[in-house]
Write an enzyme that holds these catalytic residues in place. Structure first.
Site, PDB file in Angstrom:
ATOM      1  CG  ASP B  27      -1.816   0.838   1.361  1.00 34.95           C
ATOM      2  OD1 ASP B  27      -1.979   2.351   0.457  1.00 34.95           O
ATOM      3  OD2 ASP B  27      -2.463   1.328   2.460  1.00 34.95           O
ATOM      4  CE  LYS B  89      -1.930   7.399  -2.785  1.00 33.31           C
ATOM      5  NZ  LYS B  89      -2.693   6.226  -2.367  1.00 33.31           N
ATOM      6  CD  GLU B 189      -5.169   3.842  -2.605  1.00 33.03           C
ATOM      7  OE1 GLU B 189      -5.845   3.703  -2.015  1.00 33.03           O
ATOM      8  OE2 GLU B 189      -4.168   4.325  -2.540  1.00 33.03           O
ATOM      9  CG  ASP B 211      -9.183   4.879   0.948  1.00 35.62           C
ATOM     10  OD1 ASP B 211      -8.878   5.122   2.104  1.00 35.62           O
ATOM     11  OD2 ASP B 211      -8.813   3.810   0.059  1.00 35.62           O
TER      12      ASP B 211
END
Lengths: 217, 635
Positions: B27, B89, B189, B211
């Protein structure tokens, strides 16, 4: 990797027999079979119709649970995830198999997509001018009236009434389509498919109108 | 790798059984990253000696470009902020233009545009792309895994937000490649989280995965049925997350501070301190009752700020409400109501914030599933998927394209070719024609997004088609095929239909890295890149050899009686040569032996084809033809 059977031979073979050669073991494979019966290697998806791809007879009436099961069952064996550690060629083939399968499933599971596809599948060379012309004055009038009503609807409730009507019309249309296909009335089915397209658009417009009213209200 | 044996007829060859490689689940998060591995369907997070699973996604660079990743780098944020990068990211797959709006928000310097391509950051005097920085994080995770497992790890399932566009997915895959990891699959994810909750086993019905990570928000609606995960719809915001909570709280602290220390100009390090303090406050207030007093200490000047849970809720409420309104849109898109959803899986550290849980519960009308650590759940699911891909599994992930793909048409309008939420892999063809006599080239601009105008969407790539045969205007029929693979990545192919001439497609990713740049980076960053490449090519050659051998074994079982003893023994000799070659380390020898085997079986293939034709002409179906020799039919 290197096929020693050249393309001319292969094409002659396909044409003569309706079967293909496995790219891996060079054995015969029925066209449309996703795997070679001899060496079990995945094959190219080939040009078969969406119904055949899912093991179904071409027909409008369809058990959606059964369609799902067939789709899931085939994806379980053809999806690229099943080939993650295999050769690049197998991975590429599995990807095109899965993509063809997705396209077949997406088309057939949708009442409109299925009607449209079936009309073209059965109607090729039969229907005079394809199935795309709108020369149905009644349909045009109906659509225009509904559009006006939507524009005038000032409350979410008023839009709901219209959108319920559109949904009811859609259901009735699908039922009628089933009867027409059973009776092999392709021209009638073609007309209703066009109607279904318009009804879907109206339902979508109603949905958007409702969303707009919700935001502004 | 051990070798395939030549099996007696009737024995079942089991190819690839020894091909297993160690594959981890990663992850790669905005704030933290986690690596996990699964054996026998039991996933486990790999921790450091202190038991910490989370590796902060923070990288510090020394002047010699050596990188420190994780907690140590995060500590350096205060002392040497100019040499530390966090939240990288957010810049994955972003262009210089995209980042302009974020300037000032981002805790690092963005290099001014050079060629309109990928963003570069200036850190400790090095100009680094987000891909390179992410690769350094991935390398650290790979090292952690290798230390734990005592073996080389060369492949991984890496997770990405469902909302990541093509450029960001490509950037992630490139980063993994740069770190020496082959990406078995990019998994969304939310899907990974649902896997970790074991929703593939037994659960039937619709589930939502909510999420909220450090930098991104995703909401996905999944349908579970008999081990099949079908993603029905996804939505989200690639720039909404817990970091924004920190910013909201930090802004509050800084504006209070500005009121008390008039005349002081805001410095970059002051912003960093405020952000760190804000994060501590958020975490503390989410866990329990806290002192409610927070101190900012910069340049010897201290200011104290009071913040209670209700105060924090007021600051972050607009952000939390955005998540609910996005969720409502996604449900509506899928034609669903909140009540249709059977359960909600909570993912991402920011779902620990009590206000988030409360709001989600109110919206969906049920208590969210949150018994697996929301920071670890995604990596655990990725590890399960890595095992499924390398070892095999009954579970199947059927994903959808998160964003529509279209092309630019007249007047800057977008014509959609692949609609959002279409199941992937998908291939769609579109026909184009020429508008000038003798035109041999054509520009195609591919965009990703839902809006009607080109400039409101993200530019993905420009394709130049060359080699169209000259014809009168409108006569050429150029079929351009857009394929999206299971990772959500786009490839394009084109062919001129009337002549069958393949048009060449040149891809210029709008924000990506070209193959040349990639090669250069690989060369620069890894002294042993060459070795790695050689090893991978050898492994591929071996897999291909295994495939070839098992094809011949099957063919011999099916039609072996067509061969004279002499023919058979020459084929067997060629097979033995392949087996021997595979035991060696020379890729060229492996490939040559496979070609020799192909050559040795050529006459055999022709005999089999003759027999196939004769049988087909007699009206015997292929299946009947095969049923005598092979009971187990792959159909």
């Amino acid at each position: 990797m290197h096929s020693h059977v050249d393309n001319a031979q292969r094409t002659a073979f396909d044409a003569a027999t309706g079967i293909n050669l496995c790219w891996s073991c060079k054995g015969p494979v029925g066209s449309g079979s996703p795997f070679c019966p001899t060496c079990h290697m995945v094959q190219a998806p080939g040009q078969i119709d969406h119904f055949t791809r899912l093991g179904l007879e071409p027909a409008y009436d369809l058990d959606k649970g059964d369609l799902d099961r067939r789709y899931f069952d085939l994806q379980r064996r053809l999806h690229p995830d099943r080939f993650a550690t295999k050769t690049p060629r197998e991975r590429a083939l599995s990807q095109s198999q899965a993509a063809s399968l997705n396209q077949a499933y997406e088309t057939l599971k949708d009442d409109l997509g299925r009607a449209d596809y079936l009309v073209h599948l059965k109607g090729a060379g039969v229907l005079p001018e394809g199935c795309n012309l709108v020369n149905d004055t009644f349909l045009l009038m109906e659509t225009m009236e509904m559009r006006e009503a939507l524009e005038e609807a000032g409350t979410p409730e008023a839009v709901d009434v219209l959108s319920r009507r559109a949904r009811g019309d859609i259901e009735a249309c699908v039922e009628q389509l089933s009867k027409l296909f059973q009776a092999r009335d392709l021209e009638g089915a073609c007309r209703l498919t066009t109607r279904l397209k318009y009804l879907r658009k109206l339902a979508e417009e109603a949905r958007r109108a409702r969303a707009r009213l919700k935001v502004s209200g | 790798m051990t070798l395939l044996q030549i099996h007696e007829p009737g024995a079942t060859p089991t190819p690839h059984e020894d091909d297993m490689r160690l594959a981890v689940g990663i992850d790669l998060g905005t704030t933290n990253s986690v690596v996990a591995i699964s054996t026998d369907n039991k996933p486990e997070v790999l921790r450091d000696e202190d038991g910490a699973a989370l590796v902060p996604s923070v990288v510090a660079y020394a002047p010699d470009r050596s990188a420190i990743v994780g907690g140590m780098a995060r500590q350096l944020l205060l002392d040497r902020p100019e040499s530390v990068v966090s939240s990288i990211k957010r810049l994955m797959g972003r262009g210089v233009e995209d980042v302009k709006g974020l300037r000032g928000v981002l805790p690092f310097e963005v290099e001014p545009a050079e060629d309109g391509g990928m963003v570069r950051l200036n850190i400790s005097g090095h100009k680094l792309t987000p891909v390179e920085i992410s690769a350094d994080i991935l390398k650290a995770l790979k090292e952690r895994a290798e230390e734990h497992l005592g073996a080389a790890v060369d492949s991984a399932v890496v997770t990405v937000p469902a909302y990541f566009d093509d450029a960001a997915r490509t950037a992630t895959k490139d980063a993994a490649r740069l770190a020496g990891l082959e990406v078995l699959r990019l998994v969304n994810e939310p899907t990974a989280a649902a896997l970790a909750y074991g929703l593939d086993k037994g659960a039937e019905g619709l589930y939502a995965v909510f999420d909220l990570g450090g930098g991104t928000f995703d909401i996905s609606i999944l349908r579970m049925e008999k081990g099949v995960f079908q993603v029905l719809a996804t939505g989200g915001d690639a720039a909404l997350g817990g970091d924004d909570f920190d910013h909201a709280i930090a802004d509050h602290f800084l504006s209070e501070r500005a009121g008390r220390l008039p005349g002081e100009t805001l410095t970059r390090s002051e912003v960093k301190v405020a952000l760190m303090t804000a994060r501590l406050a958020k975490e503390c207030l989410s866990r329990s009752e806290c002192p409610g007093e927070w101190v900012l200490d910069v340049d010897g000047k201290q200011t104290s700020h009071a913040l209670a849970p209700e105060g924090m809720n007021d600051l972050i409420r607009p952000l939390v409400e955005r998540t609910v309104s996005i969720s409502a849109d996604v449900l509506e898109d899928a034609g669903l109501a909140p009540g249709d959803v059977k359960g909600v899986v909570m993912v991402g550290g920011s779902t620990r914030v009590p206000l988030v849980r409360r709001v989600v519960k109110d919206f969906f009308g049920s208590d969210p599933l949150a018994n697996i650590d929301p920071d670890e759940v995604v990596a655990l699911g990725a590890a399960l998927q890595a095992e499924a891909l390398t070892v095999g599994s009954d579970t199947l992930l059927l994903d959808v394209a998160p964003l529509s793909l279209g092309i630019e048409t007249m007047g800057g309008l977008v014509e959609k070719i692949i609609e959002r939420n279409t199941p992937i892999p998908v291939a769609k063809a579109q026909e184009f024609t020429t508008y000038r006599d003798g035109q041999t080239g054509m520009d195609i601009h591919v965009v990703q997004g839902e809006r009607e105008m080109v400039d409101q969407n993200r530019s993905l790539a420009r394709f130049e088609l060359h080699g169209i045969p000259p014809m009168t205007a409108g006569a050429a029929r150029i079929r351009v095929t857009f394929s999206v693979d299971a990772d959500g990545l786009l490839t394009v192919g084109a062919v001129e239909d009337t002549t069958g001439v393949e048009a060449r497609v040149e891809v210029k990713p709008s924000y990506g890295i070209s193959e040349d740049e990639m090669a250069e980076m690989l060369y620069d960053s890894m002294k042993h890149a060459g070795e790695d490449m050689t090893r991978r090519l050898l492994a591929e050659a071996r897999v291909e050899a295994g495939r070839s051998l098992s094809a011949v074994v099957s063919a011999l079982e099916a039609d072996g009686e067509l061969l004279s003893p002499k023919e058979r023994s020459s084929i067997e000799a060629a097979m033995a040569a392949v087996e021997k070659a595979v035991r060696g380390e020379d890729r060229d020898v492996v490939n040559a032996s496979v070609e020799a085997l192909d050559e040795a079986t050529r006459a055999f293939a022709e005999k089999r084809m003759d027999r196939g034709i004769r049988a087909a002409l007699r009206g015997v179906s292929v299946d009947e033809l095969e049923s005598g020799s092979q009971d187990e039919d792959a159909m």
